[in-house]
Write an enzyme that holds these catalytic residues in place. Structure first.
Site, PDB file in Angstrom:
ATOM      1  N   GLY A 196     -16.515  -6.791   1.609  1.00 40.86           N
ATOM      2  CA  GLY A 196     -16.471  -8.239   1.827  1.00 40.86           C
ATOM      3  C   GLY A 196     -16.660  -8.682   3.252  1.00 40.86           C
ATOM      4  O   GLY A 196     -16.874  -9.869   3.514  1.00 40.86           O
ATOM      5  N   ARG A 222      -4.959   2.688  17.370  1.00 40.26           N
ATOM      6  CA  ARG A 222      -5.438   2.014  16.167  1.00 40.26           C
ATOM      7  C   ARG A 222      -5.156   2.921  14.985  1.00 40.26           C
ATOM      8  O   ARG A 222      -4.529   3.969  15.116  1.00 40.26           O
ATOM      9  CB  ARG A 222      -6.946   1.709  16.239  1.00 40.26           C
ATOM     10  CG  ARG A 222      -7.341   0.532  17.119  1.00 40.26           C
ATOM     11  CD  ARG A 222      -6.786  -0.802  16.654  1.00 40.26           C
ATOM     12  NE  ARG A 222      -7.277  -1.267  15.377  1.00 40.26           N
ATOM     13  CZ  ARG A 222      -8.342  -2.030  15.186  1.00 40.26           C
ATOM     14  NH1 ARG A 222      -9.087  -2.392  16.211  1.00 40.26           N
ATOM     15  NH2 ARG A 222      -8.678  -2.445  13.983  1.00 40.26           N
ATOM     16  N   LYS A 223      -5.668   2.544  13.808  1.00 41.19           N
ATOM     17  CA  LYS A 223      -5.479   3.383  12.620  1.00 41.19           C
ATOM     18  C   LYS A 223      -6.235   4.698  12.779  1.00 41.19           C
ATOM     19  O   LYS A 223      -7.116   4.840  13.629  1.00 41.19           O
ATOM     20  CB  LYS A 223      -5.930   2.652  11.365  1.00 41.19           C
ATOM     21  CG  LYS A 223      -7.439   2.467  11.234  1.00 41.19           C
ATOM     22  CD  LYS A 223      -7.746   1.820   9.890  1.00 41.19           C
ATOM     23  CE  LYS A 223      -9.258   1.694   9.692  1.00 41.19           C
ATOM     24  NZ  LYS A 223      -9.583   1.097   8.382  1.00 41.19           N
ATOM     25  N   CYS A 261     -14.355  -1.745   4.378  1.00 38.20           N
ATOM     26  CA  CYS A 261     -13.449  -1.015   3.483  1.00 38.20           C
ATOM     27  C   CYS A 261     -14.186  -0.459   2.270  1.00 38.20           C
ATOM     28  O   CYS A 261     -13.795   0.575   1.723  1.00 38.20           O
ATOM     29  CB  CYS A 261     -12.302  -1.924   3.039  1.00 38.20           C
ATOM     30  SG  CYS A 261     -11.217  -2.436   4.392  1.00 38.20           S
ATOM     31  N   GLY A 262     -15.242  -1.139   1.835  1.00 37.06           N
ATOM     32  CA  GLY A 262     -16.035  -0.662   0.700  1.00 37.06           C
ATOM     33  C   GLY A 262     -17.094   0.352   1.075  1.00 37.06           C
ATOM     34  O   GLY A 262     -17.841   0.810   0.218  1.00 37.06           O
ATOM     35  N   ARG A 289       0.844  -1.196   0.000  1.00 36.23           N
ATOM     36  CA  ARG A 289       0.000   0.000   0.000  1.00 36.23           C
ATOM     37  C   ARG A 289       0.879   1.246   0.000  1.00 36.23           C
ATOM     38  O   ARG A 289       1.784   1.378   0.823  1.00 36.23           O
ATOM     39  CB  ARG A 289      -0.919   0.000   1.224  1.00 36.23           C
ATOM     40  CG  ARG A 289      -1.824   1.227   1.302  1.00 36.23           C
ATOM     41  CD  ARG A 289      -2.614   1.229   2.600  1.00 36.23           C
ATOM     42  NE  ARG A 289      -3.547   0.123   2.651  1.00 36.23           N
ATOM     43  CZ  ARG A 289      -3.945  -0.465   3.780  1.00 36.23           C
ATOM     44  NH1 ARG A 289      -3.458  -0.068   4.950  1.00 36.23           N
ATOM     45  NH2 ARG A 289      -4.808  -1.447   3.749  1.00 36.23           N
TER      46      ARG A 289
END
Length: 540
Positions: free
Chosen positions: A453, A183-184, A458-459, A69
């Site tokens: 998914g 976390r992120k 993420c989508g 990434r």
């Protein structure tokens, strides 16, 4: 640091333990060693986790073939950078491809560990970096995709986004100050009126707003400086998606000048780094800290780090347009120049595509390429005199400037083809179903359908008109791939998240279900007067 520095090792979860043992960024100096060892001989924690600090992701579903990434601030890259990325993807043949992400970024697939030294050298030569792009780091910083091009923009986000990137990553070399967050963390800066960055789903977002009255807005001294409205940003905090919880960002009741954006980013991140919850990974995002402290205490702590008071938010922000997708041909603010948005189906690119996009950007434009959060590409700076010829290029037959109304707004995560978290295959299935629906239906407006998914989202199904989240369900007594259906997400002005309206639709039954959903709720009409099985959102 305060809270995290005093936490005992025995109370840490496994992620905090391995971060305490060795900072993830330390692997940056061990790439040559890993390449010599090979992936099977590596320490598992280095391979499975710490490599993410340099943007390299082990994927159990493709053992020995890693995902990589990048960091592309504001989604902008040059043709030489695209060519370097294409060269890396090309090396891996059938396994090599790239996905544009919903953060204006790109991920490369098929990477082998033994090639990392050469890959990093190639990236360094063209000014690319993948540092701090995974695990408990700040993700790619998003900005307006037509920054500096749009005559109606309120602020050109490019420079400040790059400044934040440079501060967080030490200009791409890695910055240990911000490599151990709970976390992120996601940051977005909106420069236009249509919320092209989806500000509401970020941990920290800046949206354009004019402050009325007087005062030295940059310094917060209260000294009189102007009677005219001053441009700046209202600040939003706490937006995130996770398997446990999804929340839209909330107002911090703060307005900052463009000159203070970087300092405010630093202050918020320092507070989150030092006080964010770390015992339970499911409760470690920024909103959980705000819940525990209350918004006022959080704001006060940010002010303490900033070294000055934050001004109250402007009465309203300037997000007053419906969301644009930038697909098609548009005039730039620069006279006699255009930008062209190409639709990239579900964001999937192959090496030959990437080389050709780089060529088109050089031949017709200025060599610049931009990504959008809808997984599409913009080629800017095409002169009027070259536009007609550009539009005849064969690549535009596949990457259309005028796709169908369902295809146009389709977004998909990676899915189970490459991601071990995904519960279903997404990209190919999404394309197949949309193609069939467009053949069966006549639509009069875009309908945004997002696929993800798994519950990690993420989508981003929660921001879609129709969101599809992968799950496992049962049909005729057997476990099958399925989806939970979300509806009601809105982007642009008055943005808000959608909610789950039905669970467990088998994927093999999804096409007729979506067909009826589009007819009942979005004004679609069957192309032929055929009997349509009547499904509805209250079907059990």
């Amino acid at each position: 640091m305060t809270d995290t520095a005093t936490t005992t090792t025995t109370s840490l979860n496994k992620f905090e333990k391995f971060k305490a043992e060795k900072d993830g960024l330390a692997v940056k100096g061990e790439i040559e060693k890993f390449a010599a060892l090979g992936w099977e001989a590596m320490d598992e924690t280095d391979r499975d986790h710490r490599l993410k600090w340099v943007g390299v992701f082990f994927r159990p579903v493709t053992p020995g073939k890693f995902m990589m990434r990048m960091r592309l601030p504001n989604g902008i890259l040059t043709s030489s950078q695209m060519r370097a990325l294409a060269g890396v993807v090309q090396r891996y043949g059938d396994d090599g491809n790239a996905d544009i992400t919903t953060r204006q970024n790109i991920q490369l697939r098929g990477i082998r560990i033994e090639d990392l030294p050469d890959i990093f050298n190639r990236f360094h030569a063209v000014g690319l970096t993948s540092v701090q792009s995974g695990m408990d780091n700040i993700r790619n910083i998003t900005g307006d995709p037509v920054a500096g091009l749009d005559a109606d923009e309120l602020y050109d986000t490019r420079e400040v986004v790059q400044q934040i990137q440079d501060m967080l990553t030490n200009k791409g070399e890695g910055n240990p100050e911000f490599t151990n967050l709970p976390r992120k963390f996601n940051i977005a800066i909106a420069g236009g009126r249509d919320n092209s960055v989806h500000a509401e789903i970020n941990d920290l977002a800046f949206v354009p707003a004019f402050k009325e009255g007087t005062g030295d807005w940059g310094l917060g001294t209260g000294e009189e400086s102007s009677q005219s409205p001053i441009f700046g940003f209202n600040v939003l905090v706490g937006g995130f998606f996770s398997a446990k919880r999804c929340e839209a960002a909330i107002p911090l009741n703060a307005w900052v000048s463009p000159e203070d954006v970087v300092a405010v980013c630093r202050a918020v991140l320092e507070v989150y780094r030092d006080h964010g919850l770390r015992a339970n990974r499911q409760k470690s995002r920024l909103m959980w800290l705000i819940d525990e402290w209350g918004l006022e205490k959080f704001r006060q702590e940010v002010e303490n780090r900033l070294g000055k008071s934050l001004l109250p938010a402007a009465a309203k922000d300037e997000i007053d347009w419906e969301k644009r997708d930038h697909i098609g041909v548009y005039k730039q603010k620069q006279s006699e120049f255009n930008y062209v948005g190409l639709h990239i189906p579900v964001g999937r690119l192959y090496a030959e595509d990437m080389f050709e996009i780089a060529r088109l950007a050089e031949v017709y434009g200025s060599g610049e390429i931009r990504f959008t959060v809808e997984q599409n590409i913009i080629i800017p700076n095409i002169p009027d005199s070259r536009l007609a010829t550009f539009l005849t290029e064969p690549l535009l037959e596949r990457f259309s400037i005028d796709p169908g109304l369902l295809t146009r707004s389709l977004v998909s995560c990676t899915g189970s083809q490459f991601c071990n978290f995904a519960l279903i295959e997404t990209k190919n299935r999404a394309l197949g179903i949309i193609k069939a629906l467009e053949a069966e239906l006549i639509l009069t407006a875009n309908v945004r359908i997002h696929w993800t998914g798994c519950p990690n989202s993420c989508g981003q199904p929660q921001v879609a008109d129709i969101g599809l989240m992968g799950t496992k369900t049962r049909k005729n007594g057997k476990a099958v791939e399925g989806v939970d259906i979300y509806m009601g997400g809105k982007v642009g002005k008055d943005a808000h998240l959608g909610t789950c309206v039905i669970k467990g639709i088998p994927c093999e039954d999804l096409q007729p279900f979506l067909q009826n959903l589009l007819i009942e709720h979005f004004g679609a009409k069957p192309r032929q007067e055929a009997l349509v099985t009547h499904w509805s959102v209250d079907h059990n």
